[in-house]
Structure formats: structure tokens, C-alpha cells
Design a protein around this motif. Structure first.
Motif: not given
Length: 379
Positions: A134-145, A317-324
């Protein structure tokens, strides 16, 4: 003759310059433009997880290793062990190894901002994993339930399985106030439970802040913070146990009997269940959980924990690694929504959750291959 010697020397010098440039590119893996092509000694995907002390994150570590074992890309996983300073150090270590993508499940959402901003300055794509930074512009994506859906499932289970009638004692517990997910889980649970609190079905037994807000359907961040401040477990089983003991010691007999307990995850659920299960004035309790940890599945089979929200780490994990891999291959990752982290709307990929209770342990966890039947007794 002198002219010929001069030209020969010039040609040799030019060839030497070409060779030096070529060697420099080879040493860098030809990766000066962050193409993501695998090179000797290079780590493509750096992963930082919050702690090895919770079974959930150890499971994630194994799944991440498995996800890239047949890939051309390489990964390295580091644990922060509940320390924001260690988390920042881990990110720096991975940046020094030339990562192209950083996947990070922060120990502390706001505190992780400095670490990911350093990664962004280094040209690295940052994916927040499971917990939002939170409180940052330093992230590009979020993988979550879907964290709000987790809380909604927990709240609905208590409504569907608690005792009939009015004035059912309701004990509220939450995760760490430093974890944005803890707010989202509680927000989802409150959304479902609040109407039943307002109409007298439930009576809040252990939070004056929640009791003061019982007629309010939607809570602000500050209001949620006040409630969490009273009922936080900090995701720690010992803290959860101590809080439960304190609450039951202070509770009158009217706030015992058949009770409902909102526990945020499996580790805290087992600790709280052990306390409620040994209080002679608690005749029955219904208690929630999350993560489908092996120990809690055995508790569910044994009737000591009522349910858990199953978040299939394999899918996450599959979603995160697929995104990577999409990023490394120069493709735009697929997203299904977005989350406001206080600074930006973060594009997100969401994964569904499943409620596990005695009746579907086998069909959802054993038959799907998530666990082996031999790992449990009494199935």
C-alpha cells in the motif's frame, strides 16, 4: 609501407574494440534491455515471502519451485522472517542478481513500499503476491485471492451454522493491522455479519469498538482500524490464544454457552479453538479459519474446527508465475480487476476460494490431489 602499417594497426584496434564489446554483452547475458532471456548466473524472477514459520508460506515456496522447474527461466526465493528490514535486504540481494521480475508477499504492506520503489527504479516489474503493498506507486500488478470474499464466506458460515435464536455470543478476531488483507477479510465478514448483529441475532462479546459500530453497515478504514486494534492476533497463534483466554476469563456466563467465533486463519483458529474447547461454560462453538493447513484439516475431521477457506496455492502460484513469464516474454499479463492501494489502482488477477468443512474434505482436497488421504486420520 608506413601507410600500410598504419592501416593494419587501425584494423587490429577496431577488431579488438568489437571483441571487447561482444564480451561485455556476453557477460551481461545480452540483457541490457531487460529482454528476460536466460543467462548463466542470472536470476530472472526474485520471490520474497514473509516467513518460514507458517506452513502456508512453506507450501508456497514448494509450489514456486515446481512452477519453473521445466522452464528456461530461473528463480530465487528468500524469506523475510517477519522483518521489514530483512525484506528490504532481500529485495536488494535479488536486484544485485539482475532480476527482471520481483514477486513479493510483504510482511508489512506500507513498509514494503521503499523496497519495491527501489526495484522499480532498477527497471524491475513488481508483482504483489497475496498481500497488497500500500501507499506506493512502485507496484505493477497484484495476484490475490478475493480477500473480501474470504471474509464474506467466513461470516456467512457463522450465520448458517451458529445456534438458533437471539443474543448468540460472537467473538471477533482479526489478522495483523500491518497487513492490508486483514482489513479486507474483516471488511467482508462485517458486511455479512453486521445485519445479524444489528437485529440482535449476534451480540458482540469481546470488542467495545465493534459494539459501538454495530448499526453501521460499511466501516471506514479508520473504523476498521479501531476494531482491529482490539481484536488483532497479528497472525500469531500464541497471541490469539492469550487474547481468547483473556476474553473468556472476562466474559459472563451469558456470553458463553453456544458461541460463534470469527478467526482469521487456521493457525489462530486452532489456538482459539483449543481455548474455547476447554472452557466448561462453552457448550458449543462454531469457528472459522483460512488456508486449509494440514493441521486444521485434521481439526475439521476431528470436529475441533468448523471450516476453513481453501485458497488453492497451486492456482495462485500458477497465476503469479504465468504473469511473470508473460512479462519476461514481452507480453501484457491478463488481469481481472484492480485494487486501490492508497496511491494507485493496481491491476489484479483474482483467484476464487472454496469453503471446506467435514463433508467436502475428501472431494475438494484429497480427490483433487492437494493432499494425500494417508496424511489424515479418520477420513
Amino acid at each position: 609501407m608506413k601507410k600500410f602499417k598504419f592501416i593494419s594497426a587501425l584494423v587490429v584496434a577496431m577488431l579488438m574494440a568489437v571483441l571487447v564489446v561482444g564480451c561485455s554483452n556476453d557477460a551481461a547475458g545480452g540483457d541490457g534491455n531487460k529482454s528476460g532471456k536466460k543467462s548463466k548466473g542470472k536470476v530472472n524472477v526474485g520471490i520474497v515471502l514473509p516467513t518460514k514459520d507458517e506452513p502456508r508460506w512453506v507450501q508456497d515456496e514448494t509450489r514456486f519451485h515446481d512452477a519453473l522447474k521445466d522452464s528456461e527461466y530461473t528463480t530465487e526465493i528468500l524469506f523475510s522472517q517477519g522483518s521489514s528490514a530483512k525484506e528490504k535486504e532481500n529485495v536488494e540481494t535479488l536486484l544485485n542478481k539482475g532480476i527482471d521480475v520481483l514477486i513479493i508477499a510483504p510482511h508489512d504492506g506500507p513498509a514494503a513500499g521503499a523496497a519495491v520503489e527501489a526495484a522499480k527504479k532498477d527497471g524491475v516489474t513488481v508483482i504483489a503476491y497475496d498481500r497488497l503493498i500500500t501507499d506506493t506507486k512502485g507496484i505493477d500488478y497484484y495476484v490475490t485471492f478475493d480477500s473480501v470474499a474470504v471474509g464474506e464466506a467466513q461470516g456467512q458460515y457463522l450465520i448458517d451454522h451458529a445456534a438458533d435464536g437471539k443474543d448468540i455470543p460472537l467473538y471477533l478476531y482479526a489478522g495483523a493491522a500491518s497487513d492490508n488483507n486483514a482489513f479486507l477479510f474483516f471488511e467482508g465478514a462485517w458486511k455479512v455479519l453486521q445485519p445479524k448483529i444489528a437485529d440482535g441475532t449476534f451480540v458482540i462479546a469481546n470488542s467495545s469498538a465493534a459494539e459501538a459500530l454495530k448499526d453501521k453497515a460499511e466501516l471506514s478504514r479508520d473504523e476498521l482500524g479501531k476494531v482491529l486494534g482490539q481484536v488483532t492476533t497479528n497472525w500469531d497463534a500464541n497471541e490469539a490464544k492469550n487474547k481468547a483466554q483473556t476474553h473468556l476469563t472476562a466474559a459472563s456466563k451469558e456470553l458463553k454457552g453456544e458461541v460463534a467465533v470469527l478467526a482469521p486463519n487456521d493457525g489462530t483458529s486452532r489456538a482459539i479453538a483449543d481455548v474455547f474447547g476447554t472452557d466448561p461454560d462453552v457448550s458449543k462453538y462454531v469457528i472459522t479459519g483460512q488456508d486449509a493447513e494440514k493441521a486444521s484439516i485434521q481439526y475439521i475431521i476431528d470436529g475441533k474446527q468448523s471450516m476453513t477457506v481453501f485458497k488453492d496455492v497451486r492456482t495462485l502460484v500458477a497465476d503469479a508465475m504465468g504473469m511473470a513469464v508473460d512479462i519476461l516474454d514481452g507480453k501484457k499479463p491478463e488481469t481481472t480487476g484492480s485494487y486501490d492501494n492508497g496511491s494507485i489502482e493496481v491491476p489484479a488477477k483474482q483467484t476464487d476460494v472454496i469453503v471446506i468443512e467435514q463433508e467436502n474434505v475428501k472431494s475438494e482436497l484429497i480427490d483433487s490431489g492437494y493432499y494425500e488421504e494417508s496424511e489424515f486420520k479418520g477420513l
